[in-house]
Design a protein around this motif. Structure first.
Motif, PDB file in Angstrom:
ATOM      1  N   ALA A  23       0.855  -1.193   0.000  1.00  0.00           N
ATOM      2  CA  ALA A  23       0.000   0.000   0.000  1.00  0.00           C
ATOM      3  C   ALA A  23       0.883   1.232   0.000  1.00  0.00           C
ATOM      4  N   VAL A  24       0.329   2.344  -0.479  1.00  0.00           N
ATOM      5  CA  VAL A  24       1.004   3.640  -0.434  1.00  0.00           C
ATOM      6  C   VAL A  24       0.112   4.618   0.317  1.00  0.00           C
ATOM      7  N   ILE A  25       0.678   5.270   1.335  1.00  0.00           N
ATOM      8  CA  ILE A  25      -0.043   6.275   2.124  1.00  0.00           C
ATOM      9  C   ILE A  25       0.587   7.621   1.804  1.00  0.00           C
ATOM     10  N   GLU A  26      -0.186   8.497   1.198  1.00  0.00           N
ATOM     11  CA  GLU A  26       0.351   9.773   0.737  1.00  0.00           C
ATOM     12  C   GLU A  26       0.617  10.712   1.912  1.00  0.00           C
ATOM     13  N   SER A  27       1.561  11.611   1.711  1.00  0.00           N
ATOM     14  CA  SER A  27       1.958  12.562   2.743  1.00  0.00           C
ATOM     15  C   SER A  27       0.782  13.436   3.164  1.00  0.00           C
ATOM     16  N   GLY A  28       0.622  13.617   4.473  1.00  0.00           N
ATOM     17  CA  GLY A  28      -0.396  14.517   5.002  1.00  0.00           C
ATOM     18  C   GLY A  28      -1.786  13.952   5.067  1.00  0.00           C
ATOM     19  N   GLU A  29      -1.957  12.666   4.767  1.00  0.00           N
ATOM     20  CA  GLU A  29      -3.292  12.073   4.803  1.00  0.00           C
ATOM     21  C   GLU A  29      -3.569  11.393   6.141  1.00  0.00           C
ATOM     22  N   LEU A  30      -4.861  11.297   6.463  1.00  0.00           N
ATOM     23  CA  LEU A  30      -5.305  10.490   7.594  1.00  0.00           C
ATOM     24  C   LEU A  30      -5.905   9.222   7.009  1.00  0.00           C
ATOM     25  N   ILE A  31      -5.267   8.102   7.295  1.00  0.00           N
ATOM     26  CA  ILE A  31      -5.673   6.807   6.750  1.00  0.00           C
ATOM     27  C   ILE A  31      -6.251   5.943   7.862  1.00  0.00           C
ATOM     28  N   ALA A  32      -7.418   5.374   7.627  1.00  0.00           N
ATOM     29  CA  ALA A  32      -7.985   4.409   8.576  1.00  0.00           C
ATOM     30  C   ALA A  32      -7.598   3.010   8.138  1.00  0.00           C
ATOM     31  N   LEU A  33      -7.001   2.257   9.051  1.00  0.00           N
ATOM     32  CA  LEU A  33      -6.685   0.847   8.838  1.00  0.00           C
ATOM     33  C   LEU A  33      -7.830   0.075   9.485  1.00  0.00           C
ATOM     34  N   LEU A  34      -8.730  -0.427   8.653  1.00  0.00           N
ATOM     35  CA  LEU A  34     -10.019  -0.947   9.106  1.00  0.00           C
ATOM     36  C   LEU A  34     -10.134  -2.448   8.867  1.00  0.00           C
ATOM     37  N   GLY A  35     -10.848  -3.111   9.757  1.00  0.00           N
ATOM     38  CA  GLY A  35     -11.107  -4.530   9.565  1.00  0.00           C
ATOM     39  C   GLY A  35     -11.607  -5.155  10.846  1.00  0.00           C
ATOM     40  N   PRO A  36     -12.127  -6.373  10.771  1.00  0.00           N
ATOM     41  CA  PRO A  36     -12.614  -7.055  11.967  1.00  0.00           C
ATOM     42  C   PRO A  36     -11.470  -7.431  12.900  1.00  0.00           C
ATOM     43  N   SER A  37     -11.800  -7.766  14.141  1.00  0.00           N
ATOM     44  CA  SER A  37     -10.780  -8.193  15.107  1.00  0.00           C
ATOM     45  C   SER A  37     -10.006  -9.392  14.564  1.00  0.00           C
ATOM     46  N   GLY A  38      -8.678  -9.332  14.710  1.00  0.00           N
ATOM     47  CA  GLY A  38      -7.839 -10.437  14.261  1.00  0.00           C
ATOM     48  C   GLY A  38      -7.458 -10.399  12.799  1.00  0.00           C
ATOM     49  N   CYS A  39      -7.749  -9.281  12.114  1.00  0.00           N
ATOM     50  CA  CYS A  39      -7.446  -9.228  10.672  1.00  0.00           C
ATOM     51  C   CYS A  39      -6.000  -8.830  10.384  1.00  0.00           C
ATOM     52  N   GLY A  40      -5.264  -8.366  11.409  1.00  0.00           N
ATOM     53  CA  GLY A  40      -3.856  -8.022  11.205  1.00  0.00           C
ATOM     54  C   GLY A  40      -3.559  -6.536  11.227  1.00  0.00           C
ATOM     55  N   LYS A  41      -4.560  -5.706  11.514  1.00  0.00           N
ATOM     56  CA  LYS A  41      -4.338  -4.261  11.415  1.00  0.00           C
ATOM     57  C   LYS A  41      -3.390  -3.715  12.497  1.00  0.00           C
ATOM     58  N   SER A  42      -3.518  -4.203  13.741  1.00  0.00           N
ATOM     59  CA  SER A  42      -2.587  -3.757  14.790  1.00  0.00           C
ATOM     60  C   SER A  42      -1.181  -4.301  14.537  1.00  0.00           C
ATOM     61  N   THR A  43      -1.091  -5.509  14.016  1.00  0.00           N
ATOM     62  CA  THR A  43       0.217  -6.066  13.635  1.00  0.00           C
ATOM     63  C   THR A  43       0.871  -5.193  12.577  1.00  0.00           C
TER      64      THR A  43
END
Length: 352
Positions: A23-43
């Motif tokens: 993935a690419v997150i552009e400079s100055g953006e607020l990105i939500a990393l979304l998904g159900p529990s256990g999907c790997g987002k906190s990892t």
């Protein structure tokens, strides 16, 4: 600062928590990393911060490869779910602490801490201890502490989950305000679709360690890439019906025939899922694609939601508040173009 994630994988023994993620997150953006529990987002967040080493893949901050760098060398600000404030320190001392570790002179660190306190609206609470603060105030202090060291990127791991519903709404708006005022690239981990939809520039949706789709919030809702994306977003949940393509029409379970124009492009005999958002179903409108039977009607303030039997399934549909519908009444059903999707039953891939 731009963040580039290349083929990132994280394994814990035989378990793969994040799988070949790019993935690419552009400079100055607020990105939500979304998904159900256990999907790997906190990892994922912990790999970006440097807390967790990666198994495979690369992480770049702008053009710098930070994959092997320690957290303190990456220049990240991290806010945890429990805020992790030091209970024996005042608000001012908590905010100052990262600068104290960096051996910044006292006069400068106090000045910077007061500046951050003002930004997050806790400037009148500097002498209080964390136990004397509300949950929302503690969160503001945690954000100020993360920002005071002027990080390259701000990472927020489920920061609103310990707050009550009303305060969650207030604080997500505050996070957006702070992010826009500072212009700092921010990644916000959440399992709450409403939170993600309301404040983010783009949403990264994950499932079982795999990337499902990256898009602007409205685009994710209007143009889901697959059945999981359509299911995950929306209140009330999207209606799912199962059927097969026959003679250019869709025949749902229970022998309900839907004369959907798009079905003419699909292969004969294909097993499909017809998903329809509640606002996309038109009851007794000018266009009739099939017939249904009113099961229940619920008045919810300005909106009226009807449960309609389509073949063997009940679907939710918004109906006009000034019209009366009775249980067992037959009605004509039409579908708007927006909010209606056809997916392959086996793969969940979007067909229409």
């Amino acid at each position: 600062m731009k963040v580039t994630i290349q083929n990132l994988t994280k394994c814990f023994g035989a378990t793969t928590a994040v799988n070949d993620f790019s993935a690419v997150i552009e400079s100055g953006e607020l990105i939500a990393l979304l998904g159900p529990s256990g999907c790997g987002k906190s990892t994922m967040l912990n790999m970006i911060s440097g807390i967790l080493p990666v198994t495979n893949g690369k992480i770049f901050f702008d053009d710098e490869d930070v994959t092997e760098l320690s957290p303190e060398k990456r220049g990240v600000g991290l806010v945890f779910q429990n805020y992790a404030l030091y209970p024996h320190m005042t608000v001012l001392e908590n905010i100052c602490f990262p600068l104290e570790i960096k051996k910044v002179k006292k006069e400068e660190r106090v000045a910077r801490a007061k500046e951050m306190a003002k930004l997050v609206h806790v400037e009148t609470l500097l002498d209080r201890k964390p136990s004397q603060l509300s949950g929302g105030q503690q969160q503001r202090v945690a954000i100020a502490r993360a920002l005071v060291k002027h990080p390259r990127i701000l990472l927020l791991d489920e920061p609103l989950s310990n707050l009550d519903a009303r305060l969650r709404i207030e604080m997500r708006e505050e996070i957006r305000r702070i992010q826009q005022e500072t212009g700092i690239t921010t990644i916000f981990v959440t399992h709450d679709q409403e939170e993600a939809m309301s404040i983010s520039d783009h949403i990264i949706l994950m499932k079982d360690g795999f990337l499902q789709q990256i898009a602007r919030p409205q685009e994710l809702y209007d143009e889901p890439a697959n059945c999981f994306v359509a299911d995950f977003l929306g209140t009330p949940p999207i209606n799912k019906t199962y059927g097969v393509v026959k003679n250019g029409q869709i025949v749902l379970e229970g022998d309900c025939v839907v004369a959907l124009e798009a079905a003419k492009k699909l292969d004969e005999g294909r097993q499909i899922i017809l998903s329809m958002r509640a606002e996309a179903i038109v009851v007794n409108g000018s266009d009739r694609l099939t017939e249904g039977i009113i099961d229940e009607v619920y008045v919810m303030g300005k909106e009226v939601l009807a449960y309609v039997q389509l073949g063997s399934r009940r679907v939710r549909a918004y109906v006009e508040a000034d019209k009366e519908y009775n249980k067992g009444e037959k009605v004509n059903i039409g579908l708007k173009k927006r909010g209606v999707f056809v997916f392959d039953k086996e793969t969940g891939e979007r067909l229409v």
